[in-house]
Write an enzyme that holds these catalytic residues in place. Sequence first.
Site, PDB file in Angstrom:
ATOM      1  N   LYS A 204      -5.449   0.783  -3.488  1.00 56.63           N
ATOM      2  CA  LYS A 204      -5.079  -0.017  -2.387  1.00 56.63           C
ATOM      3  C   LYS A 204      -6.282  -0.931  -1.977  1.00 56.63           C
ATOM      4  O   LYS A 204      -5.959  -2.253  -1.698  1.00 56.63           O
ATOM      5  CB  LYS A 204      -4.683   0.937  -1.304  1.00 56.63           C
ATOM      6  CG  LYS A 204      -4.660   0.297   0.063  1.00 56.63           C
ATOM      7  CD  LYS A 204      -3.331  -0.650  -0.073  1.00 56.63           C
ATOM      8  CE  LYS A 204      -3.783  -1.704   1.202  1.00 56.63           C
ATOM      9  NZ  LYS A 204      -2.624  -2.310   1.872  1.00 56.63           N
ATOM     10  N   CYS A 258      -5.654  -6.710   6.487  1.00 54.75           N
ATOM     11  CA  CYS A 258      -5.944  -6.198   5.216  1.00 54.75           C
ATOM     12  C   CYS A 258      -6.941  -6.537   4.459  1.00 54.75           C
ATOM     13  O   CYS A 258      -8.348  -6.182   4.285  1.00 54.75           O
ATOM     14  CB  CYS A 258      -4.601  -6.345   4.402  1.00 54.75           C
ATOM     15  SG  CYS A 258      -3.172  -5.831   5.352  1.00 54.75           S
TER      16      CYS A 258
HETATM   17  N1  SAJ Z   1      -5.671 -16.864   1.790  1.00 55.23           N
HETATM   18  C1  SAJ Z   1      -6.489 -17.733   1.310  1.00 55.23           C
HETATM   19  N2  SAJ Z   1      -6.189 -18.171   0.102  1.00 55.23           N
HETATM   20  C2  SAJ Z   1      -5.566 -17.628  -0.565  1.00 55.23           C
HETATM   21  C3  SAJ Z   1      -4.564 -16.639  -0.101  1.00 55.23           C
HETATM   22  C4  SAJ Z   1      -4.610 -16.058   0.950  1.00 55.23           C
HETATM   23  O1  SAJ Z   1      -7.323 -18.363   2.167  1.00 55.23           O
HETATM   24  O2  SAJ Z   1      -5.268 -18.286  -1.777  1.00 55.23           O
HETATM   25  C5  SAJ Z   1      -5.940 -16.269   3.235  1.00 55.23           C
HETATM   26  C6  SAJ Z   1      -4.641 -16.165   4.138  1.00 55.23           C
HETATM   27  O3  SAJ Z   1      -4.827 -17.397   4.764  1.00 55.23           O
HETATM   28  C7  SAJ Z   1      -4.904 -15.139   5.069  1.00 55.23           C
HETATM   29  C8  SAJ Z   1      -5.650 -14.182   4.187  1.00 55.23           C
HETATM   30  O4  SAJ Z   1      -6.079 -14.844   3.074  1.00 55.23           O
HETATM   31  O5  SAJ Z   1      -5.868 -15.504   5.906  1.00 55.23           O
HETATM   32  C9  SAJ Z   1      -4.582 -12.718   3.773  1.00 55.23           C
HETATM   33  O6  SAJ Z   1      -3.591 -13.368   3.240  1.00 55.23           O
HETATM   34  P1  SAJ Z   1      -2.696 -12.714   2.156  1.00 55.23           P
HETATM   35  O7  SAJ Z   1      -1.234 -13.624   2.105  1.00 55.23           O
HETATM   36  O8  SAJ Z   1      -3.636 -12.811   0.720  1.00 55.23           O
HETATM   37  O9  SAJ Z   1      -2.211 -11.175   2.336  1.00 55.23           O
HETATM   38  P2  SAJ Z   1      -1.996 -10.251   3.685  1.00 55.23           P
HETATM   39  O10 SAJ Z   1      -3.284 -10.007   4.234  1.00 55.23           O
HETATM   40  O11 SAJ Z   1      -1.011 -10.847   4.314  1.00 55.23           O
HETATM   41  O12 SAJ Z   1      -1.354  -9.094   2.771  1.00 55.23           O
HETATM   42  C10 SAJ Z   1      -2.056  -8.386   1.898  1.00 55.23           C
HETATM   43  C11 SAJ Z   1      -1.321  -8.367   0.510  1.00 55.23           C
HETATM   44  N3  SAJ Z   1      -2.208  -7.722  -0.384  1.00 55.23           N
HETATM   45  C12 SAJ Z   1      -2.075  -8.504  -1.877  1.00 55.23           C
HETATM   46  O13 SAJ Z   1      -1.501  -9.357  -2.129  1.00 55.23           O
HETATM   47  C13 SAJ Z   1      -3.224  -7.880  -2.824  1.00 55.23           C
HETATM   48  C14 SAJ Z   1      -0.244  -7.337   0.789  1.00 55.23           C
HETATM   49  O14 SAJ Z   1       0.520  -7.126  -0.455  1.00 55.23           O
HETATM   50  C15 SAJ Z   1      -0.665  -5.950   1.484  1.00 55.23           C
HETATM   51  O15 SAJ Z   1       0.312  -5.029   1.462  1.00 55.23           O
HETATM   52  C16 SAJ Z   1      -1.379  -6.263   2.611  1.00 55.23           C
HETATM   53  O16 SAJ Z   1      -2.655  -7.188   2.634  1.00 55.23           O
HETATM   54  C17 SAJ Z   1      -1.991  -4.810   3.198  1.00 55.23           C
HETATM   55  O17 SAJ Z   1      -1.318  -4.494   4.129  1.00 55.23           O
HETATM   56  O18 SAJ Z   1      -2.960  -4.481   2.705  1.00 55.23           O
END
Ligand code: SAJ
Length: 426
Positions: A204, A258
Amino acid sequence: MKKKICILGLGYIGLPTAAMFATHGHQIVGVDVNQDVVQALNQGKIIIEEPYLDIMVQAAVTSGNLTASTEPTEADVFIIAVPTPMKEDKTADMSYVEAAAQSMIPYLHKGNIVVLESTSPPGTVEELLVPILSQSGLKVGEELLVAHSPERVLPGKILMELVENNRIVGGINQRSCEAVRDLYRTFVKGDIFLTDATTAEMCKLMENTFRDVNIALANELAKICEAMNINAWEVIALANQHPRVNLHQPGPGVGGHCLAIDPWFIIEKQPQLAKMIALGRTINDSMPAHVLQRSMEILSTVEGRKKVVILGVTYKPDIDDMRESPLVQLIHLLEQEEDIELVVVDPHVKDCPYLQKDLWKALEDSSLVILGVNHQAFAHLDFQRMKQVMKDPMILDTRNFWDEKDLNQVGFHYFLLGKKNEGSIL
Ligand code: SAJ
């Protein structure tokens, strides 16, 4: 077979999971220490924003399969879905998990199953949870089955992903693995993989760390491209044409409960070894300061007091969650600057410093718009009108969300994170 399930923690994960089990025929008692959450739920209402969750919760409550309480109760299964926040020193605060585990001890019986869903440092089940559960007098692993089954759903798509995503079940023994797998089979359509508890915990954390480190790489590229006067977004789009390359997107930083936290749970266990993971965190955490620096450079052409409008404050688009949002960080940095008047606009947020609900009022006499979050609500703004109401028509787009040519046509100075200068050779 219909089971009675006690779910401790009714937040972004516990509540959808409770609604899911309840609408699949199980009897659920949701437990939360927050009286408001419990009261709202018993009336079929929710206090978080997540697509379709309100409808599902209402259906579950109306069916009689979902009730809420501030105290646990006797059940067949106990699921712990409480927060594991990060402390000041960047280590995991396990006090909610400890309290939840302690609170269920008087209600545990032979044959019960306990599942930890909360994201936890590797070793939590073996070193923290099992010792607490042993206080029940039950033989853990035989009379009491225990596993970690980490939630991995994406906020904004939680209900769909709860069903469709593959799931990992890390049990303290084979029996625990199989019992918990059978439980989640109720609604999980994805594959369910069995392993030991510590491996599941590490999986995870590594999933989110993988994403965090990759975003750090994109953010580093953005800074490099600004220094070299090329466009990072173009580099990414072109490099991603390669079949084995998947560069992520730069931005104002990484937020949410996360990605901004989970890597630290690995670092806390192996600080000497987790070097790249720590560097990734540092790079991503540096982005709000970088956006501040770009903003101040842009504003250096403006005399006197400058009004800055931040569009979007949540940690990502089309949700109401501001946890660890880099835009909140940016607000803190901007409020320390002299001669800056700050206004924040976010249609998803009810309460936040400098919040102005009326976009047009917010834009009046402003000198810079910082596009912080690519909410759909900001996709098709009336740029003509924006230009008219703003004092200085300047935009810093941190998400590559708007079209430079469109904005230039209207007369805006469009600046993009990951690209130093205005204008394009294309
Ligand atoms: N972000 C970027 N660049 C990117 C992708 C995301 O700057 O290319 C930023 C977003 O703006 C945001 C942050 O990253 O601030 C996180 O966003 P996210 O969409 O990557 O993820 P979360 O935090 O909403 O959800 C993640 C997910 N994990 C993965 O995709 C590996 C989700 O599946 C998990 O269940 C969740 O964390 C969790 O609860 O752990």
